[in-house]
Design a protein around this motif. Structure first.
Motif, PDB file in Angstrom:
ATOM      1  N   LEU A 222       0.817  -1.216   0.000  1.00  0.00           N
ATOM      2  CA  LEU A 222       0.000   0.000   0.000  1.00  0.00           C
ATOM      3  C   LEU A 222       0.850   1.266   0.000  1.00  0.00           C
ATOM      4  O   LEU A 222       0.331   2.365  -0.196  1.00  0.00           O
ATOM      5  N   GLY A 223       2.145   1.126   0.244  1.00  0.00           N
ATOM      6  CA  GLY A 223       3.024   2.291   0.235  1.00  0.00           C
ATOM      7  C   GLY A 223       3.052   3.055   1.531  1.00  0.00           C
ATOM      8  O   GLY A 223       3.356   4.259   1.546  1.00  0.00           O
ATOM      9  N   MET A 224       2.783   2.386   2.645  1.00  0.00           N
ATOM     10  CA  MET A 224       2.785   3.055   3.953  1.00  0.00           C
ATOM     11  C   MET A 224       4.211   3.167   4.483  1.00  0.00           C
ATOM     12  O   MET A 224       4.594   2.571   5.485  1.00  0.00           O
ATOM     13  N   GLY A 225       5.001   4.009   3.825  1.00  0.00           N
ATOM     14  CA  GLY A 225       6.405   4.147   4.174  1.00  0.00           C
ATOM     15  C   GLY A 225       6.633   4.801   5.526  1.00  0.00           C
ATOM     16  O   GLY A 225       7.632   4.522   6.191  1.00  0.00           O
ATOM     17  N   ALA A 226       5.724   5.678   5.945  1.00  0.00           N
ATOM     18  CA  ALA A 226       5.874   6.333   7.244  1.00  0.00           C
ATOM     19  C   ALA A 226       5.698   5.327   8.372  1.00  0.00           C
ATOM     20  O   ALA A 226       6.448   5.324   9.353  1.00  0.00           O
ATOM     21  N   THR A 329       8.635   8.017   2.455  1.00  0.00           N
ATOM     22  CA  THR A 329       7.507   8.420   1.610  1.00  0.00           C
ATOM     23  C   THR A 329       6.236   7.809   2.167  1.00  0.00           C
ATOM     24  O   THR A 329       6.119   6.588   2.298  1.00  0.00           O
ATOM     25  N   SER A 330       5.288   8.647   2.509  1.00  0.00           N
ATOM     26  CA  SER A 330       4.025   8.196   3.081  1.00  0.00           C
ATOM     27  C   SER A 330       3.104   7.660   2.000  1.00  0.00           C
ATOM     28  O   SER A 330       3.348   7.827   0.797  1.00  0.00           O
ATOM     29  N   MET A 331       2.034   7.009   2.424  1.00  0.00           N
ATOM     30  CA  MET A 331       1.051   6.479   1.479  1.00  0.00           C
ATOM     31  C   MET A 331       0.444   7.580   0.622  1.00  0.00           C
ATOM     32  O   MET A 331       0.085   7.354  -0.536  1.00  0.00           O
ATOM     33  N   SER A 332       0.353   8.781   1.155  1.00  0.00           N
ATOM     34  CA  SER A 332      -0.224   9.909   0.412  1.00  0.00           C
ATOM     35  C   SER A 332       0.688  10.383  -0.705  1.00  0.00           C
ATOM     36  O   SER A 332       0.266  11.156  -1.575  1.00  0.00           O
ATOM     37  N   GLY A 333       1.950   9.947  -0.678  1.00  0.00           N
ATOM     38  CA  GLY A 333       2.947  10.423  -1.635  1.00  0.00           C
ATOM     39  C   GLY A 333       3.806  11.534  -1.082  1.00  0.00           C
ATOM     40  O   GLY A 333       4.865  11.855  -1.646  1.00  0.00           O
ATOM     41  N   GLN A 334       3.381  12.125   0.021  1.00  0.00           N
ATOM     42  CA  GLN A 334       4.179  13.177   0.647  1.00  0.00           C
ATOM     43  C   GLN A 334       5.426  12.570   1.295  1.00  0.00           C
ATOM     44  O   GLN A 334       5.352  11.514   1.934  1.00  0.00           O
ATOM     45  N   THR A 335       6.546  13.266   1.141  1.00  0.00           N
ATOM     46  CA  THR A 335       7.780  12.810   1.767  1.00  0.00           C
ATOM     47  C   THR A 335       7.944  13.475   3.131  1.00  0.00           C
ATOM     48  O   THR A 335       7.558  14.626   3.341  1.00  0.00           O
ATOM     49  N   ALA A 350      -0.211   9.243  10.064  1.00  0.00           N
ATOM     50  CA  ALA A 350      -0.221   9.831   8.723  1.00  0.00           C
ATOM     51  C   ALA A 350      -0.701   8.816   7.694  1.00  0.00           C
ATOM     52  O   ALA A 350      -1.566   9.098   6.848  1.00  0.00           O
ATOM     53  N   ASP A 351      -0.154   7.608   7.774  1.00  0.00           N
ATOM     54  CA  ASP A 351      -0.560   6.566   6.825  1.00  0.00           C
ATOM     55  C   ASP A 351      -1.933   5.998   7.162  1.00  0.00           C
ATOM     56  O   ASP A 351      -2.743   5.731   6.264  1.00  0.00           O
ATOM     57  N   ASP A 358      -9.143   7.620   2.352  1.00  0.00           N
ATOM     58  CA  ASP A 358      -9.070   7.287   0.930  1.00  0.00           C
ATOM     59  C   ASP A 358      -9.940   6.080   0.591  1.00  0.00           C
ATOM     60  O   ASP A 358     -10.628   6.052  -0.436  1.00  0.00           O
ATOM     61  N   ARG A 359      -9.947   5.089   1.479  1.00  0.00           N
ATOM     62  CA  ARG A 359     -10.712   3.869   1.204  1.00  0.00           C
ATOM     63  C   ARG A 359     -12.197   4.006   1.535  1.00  0.00           C
ATOM     64  O   ARG A 359     -13.051   3.548   0.763  1.00  0.00           O
ATOM     65  N   PHE A 360     -12.520   4.639   2.653  1.00  0.00           N
ATOM     66  CA  PHE A 360     -13.892   4.588   3.160  1.00  0.00           C
ATOM     67  C   PHE A 360     -14.704   5.869   2.958  1.00  0.00           C
ATOM     68  O   PHE A 360     -15.919   5.841   3.154  1.00  0.00           O
ATOM     69  N   LYS A 361     -14.056   6.959   2.565  1.00  0.00           N
ATOM     70  CA  LYS A 361     -14.764   8.235   2.343  1.00  0.00           C
ATOM     71  C   LYS A 361     -15.741   8.538   3.485  1.00  0.00           C
ATOM     72  O   LYS A 361     -16.933   8.736   3.282  1.00  0.00           O
ATOM     73  N   PRO A 362     -15.257   8.606   4.711  1.00  0.00           N
ATOM     74  CA  PRO A 362     -16.150   8.774   5.865  1.00  0.00           C
ATOM     75  C   PRO A 362     -16.764  10.173   5.926  1.00  0.00           C
ATOM     76  O   PRO A 362     -16.205  11.139   5.399  1.00  0.00           O
ATOM     77  N   GLN A 363     -17.909  10.255   6.606  1.00  0.00           N
ATOM     78  CA  GLN A 363     -18.529  11.571   6.804  1.00  0.00           C
ATOM     79  C   GLN A 363     -17.786  12.362   7.865  1.00  0.00           C
ATOM     80  O   GLN A 363     -17.880  13.598   7.904  1.00  0.00           O
TER      81      GLN A 363
END
Length: 496
Positions: A222-226, A329-335, A350-351, A358-363
């Protein structure tokens, strides 16, 4: 301890607790018991400083002719002003008194005084809830405890009205969640680590919660580098647990909860001082609260769609550990430039927060974390820090906290603080150049990963562990935040 409910009547055995209002005003049951004891209750009050003020107690050994062990007079404060917190505190204090005296069976008789209007079922349910909350113990590792220190109370009857049992059911579900959280937070780090905490979360499947566990391979994919950056110093691999309770309308956006789960925090390469480091077993309290909350919502069958994400890591120093100055590099792409490896909670959040929104689009999304020691300096151990990008959500959280006695205090977020975490070599750095506004800086960092979802961050570092008994919380893990969030759901998101 078994809790029973009955109609208002004096028991024939055991210990009895009676309410007395300020001014030494006995209830109808109290007057009847005073007459049955030949005026012993009034004489005892007159011979003491007991006035019936809130939280006062007067213990009377039952006189001859009365088939009771003792009578406990409980100050209920001014008639007509009793609220949920007062009945909870009364129930907790009585349960503690019965245990201290060695009673095996006890009754709290709740009735009113002339001219007072009260809902006896609600009052009885709150007293029972307080007693249950205070009865918690974490003693699984004790092998030589003296008998006189062990609890004796086996059965507590709340005598008010039989209908209280139905009212109490939802509160019992919340207590179940609180006990789970307290158990998890109390466990030592050699027993509770990412894999075993994930296993504990999987037990929620029995309550109807959907549970998904992401292992290290899935987390990396998933790219959860943080998050990975925090975890790589430990031999214990990380986990991310996703829990879903679908009790609301089909297709309705969920409310989301995210928990920091650092099962032990040494600080990593930026290692903490040795003194007090043992407390860092409860740096996973945010995750513990979220897991317990999902149990509570499921067991009371809450009419809401709720999702929870907990990020679970152990922060250890080793040859493979993350170094100060590393860039991830975080999952968001931000370093992220990691200047202090002890500011790790915000990295895993952060991740986790990005993944959740991103996955659940919560209210709405709320994260809980024992994030900063600075919040203890600012607020002590009676308020948690509240940070939010949404005024409505913030006001709802503060009101829910006030109603259950879990107080929040809102602190600011602003561009001035945000600029302090701009990095010279990456998109963001995990600490500012100085120690000022440390809790705000932590919240400001997390906000960069919530993507404009209505969001709140609760910094619970000062309120997660109690060093002394309180009305309904024994010394130790508090589960602060669980009752608050349950009330938030009930008041604003359930059945809407």
């Amino acid at each position: 301890m078994e809790i029973r409910f009955a109609n208002a009547a004096a028991p024939k055995a055991g210990a009895l607790a009676l309410l007395v209002h300020e001014g030494r005003v006995l209830t109808e049951a109290g007057r009847a018991m005073d007459e049955a004891t030949g005026g012993a209750l009034v004489r005892a009050m007159e011979a003491s400083r007991f006035e019936g003020k809130r939280d006062q107690q007067l213990v009377i050994v039952a006189p001859a002719g009365v088939a009771l062990t003792r009578i406990v007079l409980c100050g209920a404060g001014k008639a007509g002003e009793a609220d949920a917190a007062r009945y909870q505190a009364l129930g907790g204090a009585v349960a503690a008194a019965f245990n201290a005296a060695g009673d095996k069976e006890g009754t709290i008789l709740i009735d009113g005084v002339e001219g007072e209007k009260s809902d006896l079922a609600e009052a009885a349910a709150e007293a029972a809830f307080g007693a249950r909350m205070r009865s918690y113990r974490f003693d699984k590792y004790r092998t030589t405890e003296k008998p006189e220190k062990k609890p004796t109370l086996e059965r507590l009857t709340i005598a008010a009205t039989n209908s209280a049992k139905r009212v109490y059911a939802a509160r019992e579900a919340v207590a179940d969640g609180v006990f789970l959280t307290r158990d998890l937070v109390s466990e030592p780090g050699n027993i509770l680590y990412p894999e075993t905490l994930a296993d504990a979360a999987k037990a929620l499947k029995k309550d109807g919660v959907t549970v998904e566990v992401l292992d290290e391979k899935a987390i990396r994919k998933l790219g959860m580098g943080a998050l990975i950056g925090v975890a790589i110093g430990s031999v214990r691999p990380p986990r991310v647990v996703v829990m879903q309770w679908n009790g609301g309308r089909k297709g309705e956006a969920p409310i989301a909860f995210v928990g920091k789960g650092v099962t032990f925090d040494t600080g990593g390469i930026s290692i903490k001082p040795a003194g007090g480091m043992e407390d860092m077993k409860w740096d996973m309290a945010g995750a513990g609260v979220v897991i317990g909350l999902m149990r509570a919502l499921a067991r009371r069958e809450a009419a809401v769609n709720a999702v929870a994400v907990v990020a679970l890591v152990e922060n250890m120093p080793s040859g493979s550990a993350q170094r100060p100055g590393d860039v991830v590099t975080s999952m968001s792409g931000q370093t992220i430039e990691v200047l202090n490896t002890d500011a790790e909670g915000r990295l895993i959040l952060a991740d986790a927060c990005w993944y959740c929104q991103d996955r659940f689009k919560p209210q709405a999304m709320i994260n809980l974390a024992t994030l900063t020691g600075a919040i203890i300096v600012a607020l002590g151990d009676h308020h948690a820090g509240l940070f939010s990008n949404d005024d409505t959500l913030s006001e709802r959280l503060a009101a829910a906290g006030k109603s259950v006695g879990e107080q929040l205090w809102r602190l600011p977020l602003a561009d001035y603080y945000d600029k302090q975490i701009d990095s010279d070599i990456a998109d963001v750095k995990n600490i500012a150049a100085n120690r000022g506004a440390g809790s705000i800086i932590g919240a400001q960092f997390i906000q960069r990963f919530v993507n404009k979802v209505p969001w709140a961050h609760l910094d619970i570092a000062g309120v997660t562990w109690s060093k002394a008994d309180t009305a309904i919380t024994p010394k130790g893990a508090t589960a602060f935040g669980l009752r608050l969030l349950d009330r938030l759901v009930a008041d604003h998101y359930e059945g809407k």
